[in-house]
Design a protein around this motif. Structure first.
Motif, PDB file in Angstrom:
ATOM      1  N   THR A 113       0.901  -1.312  -0.031  1.00 34.58           N
ATOM      2  CA  THR A 113       0.053  -0.099  -0.032  1.00 34.58           C
ATOM      3  C   THR A 113       0.746   1.112   0.131  1.00 34.58           C
ATOM      4  OG1 THR A 113      -0.321  -0.312   2.188  1.00 34.58           O
ATOM      5  CG2 THR A 113      -2.012  -0.910   1.059  1.00 34.58           C
ATOM      6  N   ARG A 114       2.004   1.256   0.675  1.00 34.55           N
ATOM      7  CA  ARG A 114       2.732   2.519   0.732  1.00 34.55           C
ATOM      8  C   ARG A 114       3.337   2.430  -0.781  1.00 34.55           C
ATOM      9  NH1 ARG A 114       7.066   0.599   3.497  1.00 34.55           N
ATOM     10  NH2 ARG A 114       5.960   0.566   5.287  1.00 34.55           N
ATOM     11  N   GLU A 115       3.689   1.530  -1.484  1.00 34.17           N
ATOM     12  CA  GLU A 115       4.133   1.817  -2.914  1.00 34.17           C
ATOM     13  C   GLU A 115       3.135   2.022  -3.896  1.00 34.17           C
ATOM     14  OE1 GLU A 115       6.579   0.970  -6.266  1.00 34.17           O
ATOM     15  OE2 GLU A 115       7.288   0.626  -4.213  1.00 34.17           O
ATOM     16  N   VAL A 116       2.025   1.577  -3.689  1.00 29.93           N
ATOM     17  CA  VAL A 116       0.798   2.292  -4.416  1.00 29.93           C
ATOM     18  C   VAL A 116       0.474   3.710  -4.217  1.00 29.93           C
ATOM     19  CG1 VAL A 116      -1.523   1.593  -5.177  1.00 29.93           C
ATOM     20  CG2 VAL A 116      -0.150  -0.127  -5.047  1.00 29.93           C
ATOM     21  N   ILE A 117       0.097   4.001  -2.882  1.00 31.40           N
ATOM     22  CA  ILE A 117      -0.275   5.314  -2.668  1.00 31.40           C
ATOM     23  C   ILE A 117       0.489   6.127  -2.275  1.00 31.40           C
ATOM     24  CG2 ILE A 117      -2.614   4.434  -2.114  1.00 31.40           C
ATOM     25  CD1 ILE A 117      -1.950   4.939   0.827  1.00 31.40           C
ATOM     26  N   GLY A 118       1.686   5.798  -2.050  1.00 28.47           N
ATOM     27  CA  GLY A 118       3.075   6.668  -1.873  1.00 28.47           C
ATOM     28  C   GLY A 118       2.806   7.198  -0.509  1.00 28.47           C
ATOM     29  N   GLN A 119       2.436   6.692   0.395  1.00 33.09           N
ATOM     30  CA  GLN A 119       2.427   6.933   1.973  1.00 33.09           C
ATOM     31  C   GLN A 119       1.949   6.126   2.897  1.00 33.09           C
ATOM     32  OE1 GLN A 119      -0.229  10.610   1.725  1.00 33.09           O
ATOM     33  NE2 GLN A 119      -2.027   9.109   2.151  1.00 33.09           N
ATOM     34  N   GLU A 120       1.993   6.013   3.980  1.00 29.37           N
ATOM     35  CA  GLU A 120       1.614   4.987   5.039  1.00 29.37           C
ATOM     36  C   GLU A 120       0.050   5.146   5.119  1.00 29.37           C
ATOM     37  OE1 GLU A 120       3.679   3.011   6.691  1.00 29.37           O
ATOM     38  OE2 GLU A 120       5.224   3.861   6.163  1.00 29.37           O
TER      39      GLU A 120
ATOM     40  N   ALA B  80      -3.443   5.348   6.594  1.00 28.23           N
ATOM     41  CA  ALA B  80      -3.866   6.272   7.576  1.00 28.23           C
ATOM     42  C   ALA B  80      -5.439   6.200   7.577  1.00 28.23           C
ATOM     43  CB  ALA B  80      -3.225   7.698   7.560  1.00 28.23           C
ATOM     44  N   PRO B  81      -6.078   6.414   8.724  1.00 28.19           N
ATOM     45  CA  PRO B  81      -7.856   6.269   8.573  1.00 28.19           C
ATOM     46  C   PRO B  81      -8.269   7.354   7.946  1.00 28.19           C
ATOM     47  CG  PRO B  81      -6.808   6.530  10.874  1.00 28.19           C
ATOM     48  CD  PRO B  81      -5.557   6.544  10.093  1.00 28.19           C
ATOM     49  N   ASP B  82      -7.442   8.467   7.564  1.00 34.81           N
ATOM     50  CA  ASP B  82      -8.178   9.656   7.247  1.00 34.81           C
ATOM     51  C   ASP B  82      -8.856   9.299   5.929  1.00 34.81           C
ATOM     52  OD1 ASP B  82      -6.780  10.948   9.255  1.00 34.81           O
ATOM     53  OD2 ASP B  82      -5.124  11.640   7.942  1.00 34.81           O
ATOM     54  N   ALA B  83      -8.523   8.870   4.865  1.00 36.00           N
ATOM     55  CA  ALA B  83      -9.132   8.474   3.518  1.00 36.00           C
ATOM     56  C   ALA B  83     -10.528   7.795   3.987  1.00 36.00           C
ATOM     57  CB  ALA B  83      -8.469   7.934   2.659  1.00 36.00           C
ATOM     58  N   LEU B  84     -10.366   6.824   4.679  1.00 39.79           N
ATOM     59  CA  LEU B  84     -11.732   6.016   4.976  1.00 39.79           C
ATOM     60  C   LEU B  84     -12.847   6.726   5.942  1.00 39.79           C
ATOM     61  CD1 LEU B  84     -13.270   3.208   5.256  1.00 39.79           C
ATOM     62  CD2 LEU B  84     -11.999   2.725   7.290  1.00 39.79           C
ATOM     63  N   LEU B  85     -12.199   7.442   7.061  1.00 38.30           N
ATOM     64  CA  LEU B  85     -13.267   8.312   7.450  1.00 38.30           C
ATOM     65  C   LEU B  85     -13.808   9.347   6.718  1.00 38.30           C
ATOM     66  CD1 LEU B  85     -10.878   8.857  10.932  1.00 38.30           C
ATOM     67  CD2 LEU B  85     -12.903   7.352  10.583  1.00 38.30           C
ATOM     68  N   HIS B  86     -12.913  10.041   5.871  1.00 38.15           N
ATOM     69  CA  HIS B  86     -13.413  11.017   4.843  1.00 38.15           C
ATOM     70  C   HIS B  86     -14.657  10.330   4.229  1.00 38.15           C
ATOM     71  CE1 HIS B  86     -13.681  14.585   2.144  1.00 38.15           C
ATOM     72  NE2 HIS B  86     -13.640  13.592   1.189  1.00 38.15           N
ATOM     73  N   TYR B  87     -14.342   9.281   3.468  1.00 34.99           N
ATOM     74  CA  TYR B  87     -15.270   8.450   2.500  1.00 34.99           C
ATOM     75  C   TYR B  87     -16.483   7.940   3.418  1.00 34.99           C
ATOM     76  CZ  TYR B  87     -17.674   4.611   0.136  1.00 34.99           C
ATOM     77  OH  TYR B  87     -18.575   3.897  -0.220  1.00 34.99           O
ATOM     78  N   LEU B  88     -16.387   7.742   4.557  1.00 32.46           N
ATOM     79  CA  LEU B  88     -17.650   7.429   5.398  1.00 32.46           C
ATOM     80  C   LEU B  88     -18.430   8.544   5.546  1.00 32.46           C
ATOM     81  CD1 LEU B  88     -15.936   4.641   7.734  1.00 32.46           C
ATOM     82  CD2 LEU B  88     -17.587   4.277   5.850  1.00 32.46           C
ATOM     83  N   GLU B  89     -17.711   9.524   6.186  1.00 30.49           N
ATOM     84  CA  GLU B  89     -18.371  10.944   6.455  1.00 30.49           C
ATOM     85  C   GLU B  89     -19.202  11.222   5.171  1.00 30.49           C
ATOM     86  OE1 GLU B  89     -15.456  13.437   8.027  1.00 30.49           O
ATOM     87  OE2 GLU B  89     -15.632  12.591   9.938  1.00 30.49           O
ATOM     88  N   GLU B  90     -18.698  11.294   4.128  1.00 23.40           N
ATOM     89  CA  GLU B  90     -19.246  11.850   2.877  1.00 23.40           C
ATOM     90  C   GLU B  90     -20.443  10.902   2.525  1.00 23.40           C
ATOM     91  OE1 GLU B  90     -17.915  13.869  -0.335  1.00 23.40           O
ATOM     92  OE2 GLU B  90     -17.021  15.165   1.376  1.00 23.40           O
TER      93      GLU B  90
END
Length: 68
Positions: free
Chosen positions: A40-47, A49-59
């Motif tokens: 996942t670090r290789e594909v997305i370029g970072q560690e 983190a729950p931020d993206a999932l939380l953003h998706y769930l909130e939206e």
């Protein structure tokens, strides 16, 4: 979304070719060369983190639970 900004429109039009090409290049070709976190670090370029999932769930769901 950064790489395929019009993905939603493409999928709505049943055009999955750009997504499949991206997956083949960035996911399928990697096979089992990496463990999950390294991959996942290789594909997305970072560690991960729950931020993206939380953003998706909130939206996606917040309005369902805050509607009156």
């Amino acid at each position: 979304r950064e790489v395929l900004p019009d993905l939603d429109d493409q999928m709505a039009a049943n055009n999955y070719a750009p997504l499949l090409q991206w997956l083949r290049t960035h996911v399928h070709s990697k096979g089992r060369r990496f463990d999950t976190l390294s991959f996942t670090r290789e594909v997305i370029g970072q560690e991960l983190a729950p931020d993206a999932l939380l953003h998706y769930l909130e939206e996606r769901y917040l309005s369902l639970y805050t509607a009156s």
